[in-house]
Scaffold this motif. Structure first.
Motif, mmCIF file in Angstrom:
data_model
loop_
_atom_site.group_PDB
_atom_site.id
_atom_site.type_symbol
_atom_site.label_atom_id
_atom_site.label_comp_id
_atom_site.label_asym_id
_atom_site.label_seq_id
_atom_site.Cartn_x
_atom_site.Cartn_y
_atom_site.Cartn_z
ATOM 1 N N UNK A 164 0.820 -1.219 0.000
ATOM 2 C CA UNK A 164 0.000 0.000 0.000
ATOM 3 C C UNK A 164 0.849 1.263 0.000
ATOM 4 N N UNK A 165 2.165 1.113 0.226
ATOM 5 C CA UNK A 165 3.050 2.274 0.182
ATOM 6 C C UNK A 165 3.624 2.705 1.509
ATOM 7 N N UNK A 166 3.318 1.982 2.586
ATOM 8 C CA UNK A 166 3.885 2.318 3.894
ATOM 9 C C UNK A 166 5.362 1.926 3.900
ATOM 10 N N UNK A 167 6.213 2.762 4.480
ATOM 11 C CA UNK A 167 7.650 2.487 4.469
ATOM 12 C C UNK A 167 8.023 1.461 5.536
ATOM 13 N N UNK A 168 9.117 0.748 5.279
ATOM 14 C CA UNK A 168 9.625 -0.216 6.263
ATOM 15 C C UNK A 168 9.961 0.465 7.587
ATOM 16 N N UNK A 169 10.547 1.655 7.523
ATOM 17 C CA UNK A 169 10.948 2.333 8.749
ATOM 18 C C UNK A 169 9.737 2.707 9.593
ATOM 19 N N UNK A 170 8.659 3.115 8.961
ATOM 20 C CA UNK A 170 7.444 3.432 9.718
ATOM 21 C C UNK A 170 6.877 2.174 10.368
ATOM 22 N N UNK A 171 6.892 1.068 9.630
ATOM 23 C CA UNK A 171 6.416 -0.189 10.195
ATOM 24 C C UNK A 171 7.301 -0.658 11.345
ATOM 25 N N UNK A 172 8.615 -0.479 11.223
ATOM 26 C CA UNK A 172 9.516 -0.842 12.318
ATOM 27 C C UNK A 172 9.169 -0.077 13.592
ATOM 28 N N UNK A 173 8.915 1.212 13.459
ATOM 29 C CA UNK A 173 8.554 2.023 14.628
ATOM 30 C C UNK A 173 7.259 1.512 15.262
ATOM 31 N N UNK A 174 6.275 1.188 14.421
ATOM 32 C CA UNK A 174 4.978 0.740 14.928
ATOM 33 C C UNK A 174 5.107 -0.608 15.631
ATOM 34 N N UNK A 175 5.802 -1.542 14.982
ATOM 35 C CA UNK A 175 5.928 -2.876 15.579
ATOM 36 C C UNK A 175 6.813 -2.860 16.817
ATOM 37 N N UNK A 176 7.806 -1.980 16.853
ATOM 38 C CA UNK A 176 8.629 -1.885 18.058
ATOM 39 C C UNK A 176 7.791 -1.388 19.238
ATOM 40 N N UNK A 177 6.905 -0.447 18.966
ATOM 41 C CA UNK A 177 6.005 0.040 20.024
ATOM 42 C C UNK A 177 5.104 -1.100 20.521
#
Length: 251
Positions: A164-177
């Motif tokens: 969908x276009x979400x960046x890996x770095x944004x996903x890393x931040x979300x999953x780390x939280x």
């Protein structure tokens, strides 16, 4: 009406070209903005009409309505959630609670294959303008798997959001939280698996130092047993994967 507005827009743009002396440029620019806004709203109304083509006696086929009426009396009333998002986008409205309500309606009772395609489409349309709440979607979609102690992690949510276009770095931040808020070893192992999967998909570049620190911390945490149904073999497997990634980042 769409055709009329299309022609009006073309004429308005032509009126403010450098070679044109027919209209004062400042006045024409105001007219152009007004026509563009009305045209965008009319296209949304047509989108709603097309989605409701099976509805009889739909009066918006014969009159132009404002954004509020289109949203409340038609798009929301008839469950046209994508069109609701498009209307919010058109008025640059980013109401977090309203977005959550719309996406809960979008994702509930949907088979995974249908939902994947729908979310990919919505992300491509709304991610850049703020009508695609990534963090909320990850937590909603992963909630069931993280809470289920016996289920293994499935990468479909990450794959869908990346498409969908979400960046890996944004996903890393979300999953780390999410990892930091997990209350059981099983949940931590599942989210750790997700984090490693995302790192493998990422083009690390300038973020390598921050990722290394997170991976080192992750290795320490997953190594500590708490008698929560996670085997030593699972822990060793995660640790080995982390070591491999750290070696890659150091190279």
């Amino acid at each position: 009406r769409v055709n009329f507005y299309t022609r009006a827009l073309i004429q308005a743009k032509a009126a403010i070209t450098p070679t044109s002396s027919r209209v004062n440029e400042e006045d024409a620019d105001i007219d152009l903005h007004q026509i563009q806004d009305e045209f965008d709203l009319l296209k949304l109304q047509k989108e709603v009409c097309d989605a409701l083509q099976d509805e009889e006696d739909l009066d918006i086929r014969y009159k132009i309505v404002n954004c509020s009426t289109l949203y409340n009396d038609y798009a929301y009333k008839y469950g046209l959630w994508e069109q609701c998002l498009a209307i919010l986008q058109s008025v640059a409205m980013n109401d977090p609670e309203e977005l959550k309500t719309l996406y809960i309606n979008i994702i509930q009772d949907q088979p995974m294959d249908v939902l994947k395609g729908r979310l990919e489409k919505l992300g491509k349309r709304f991610l850049s303008t703020g009508q695609f709440p990534c963090e909320f979607l990850v937590k909603q979609l992963e909630d069931g798997s993280v809470a289920t102690e016996t289920q293994k992690w499935n990468p479909w949510v990450v794959e869908t959001l990346l498409s969908a276009g979400v960046s890996c770095m944004e996903l890393l931040d979300i999953y780390w939280e999410i990892f930091d808020t997990c209350t059981s070893d099983r949940s931590k192992i599942m989210v750790a698996t997700a984090l490693l999967y995302i790192v493998n998909q990422a083009k690390v570049g300038d973020e390598s130092r921050g990722i290394q620190e997170r991976l080192e911390r992750l290795s320490v945490i997953v190594s500590c047993p708490h008698g929560d149904g996670v085997s030593q073999a699972e822990r060793e497997s995660i640790k080995n994967d982390i070591s491999t990634l750290l070696s890659t980042l150091d190279a």
